[in-house]
Design a protein around this motif. Structure first.
Motif, mmCIF file in Angstrom:
data_model
loop_
_atom_site.group_PDB
_atom_site.id
_atom_site.type_symbol
_atom_site.label_atom_id
_atom_site.label_comp_id
_atom_site.label_asym_id
_atom_site.label_seq_id
_atom_site.Cartn_x
_atom_site.Cartn_y
_atom_site.Cartn_z
ATOM 1 N N HIS A 24 18.594 65.742 69.958
ATOM 2 C CA HIS A 24 19.800 66.021 70.745
ATOM 3 C C HIS A 24 20.919 66.600 69.870
ATOM 4 N N ASN A 25 21.001 66.161 68.615
ATOM 5 C CA ASN A 25 22.083 66.585 67.733
ATOM 6 C C ASN A 25 21.786 67.873 66.959
ATOM 7 N N LYS A 27 21.178 71.953 66.344
ATOM 8 C CA LYS A 27 21.724 73.193 66.901
ATOM 9 C C LYS A 27 20.741 73.690 67.966
ATOM 10 N N GLU A 28 21.231 74.506 68.884
ATOM 11 C CA GLU A 28 20.416 74.946 70.021
ATOM 12 C C GLU A 28 19.103 75.601 69.599
ATOM 13 N N LEU A 29 19.153 76.521 68.623
ATOM 14 C CA LEU A 29 17.932 77.204 68.185
ATOM 15 C C LEU A 29 16.950 76.208 67.578
ATOM 16 N N ASP A 30 17.446 75.308 66.738
ATOM 17 C CA ASP A 30 16.587 74.311 66.103
ATOM 18 C C ASP A 30 16.001 73.350 67.138
ATOM 19 N N LYS A 31 16.803 73.010 68.137
ATOM 20 C CA LYS A 31 16.336 72.128 69.208
ATOM 21 C C LYS A 31 15.188 72.794 69.976
ATOM 22 N N ALA A 32 15.364 74.047 70.340
ATOM 23 C CA ALA A 32 14.317 74.781 71.050
ATOM 24 C C ALA A 32 13.066 74.892 70.183
ATOM 25 N N LEU A 50 11.220 82.726 70.676
ATOM 26 C CA LEU A 50 12.602 82.647 70.197
ATOM 27 C C LEU A 50 13.108 83.934 69.546
#
Length: 74
Positions: A24-25, A27-32, A50
């Motif tokens: 959850h914490n 960054k968006e790219l890393d989360k995806a 991506l």
């Protein structure tokens, strides 16, 4: 024996919660990226989805894994 199973279940639930918080914490790219990785997508598939190179996928996953190991050691 039942106490050990219960303790294992509690520890597993704590680890799952920790992993969810960690993801959850990000960054968006890393989360995806990590969610696709957890879905057993190949580095090539993740890169295509991506828009990054296969090498970049590998590098980013390696860095995320290092962060995750540090988080679980706390």
């Amino acid at each position: 024996m039942a106490d050990e199973d219960n303790e294992d279940g509690v520890e597993l639930n704590q680890n799952i919660k920790l992993l969810q918080d960690f993801i959850h914490n990000l960054k968006e790219l890393d989360k995806a990226l990590i969610l696709l990785y957890l879905e057993d997508k190949s580095y090539e598939e993740i890169g295509e989805i991506l828009g990054i190179t296969k090498t970049n996928v590998g590098t980013k996953i390696g860095r995320i894994k290092l962060k995750l190991k540090k988080e679980f050691k706390k």
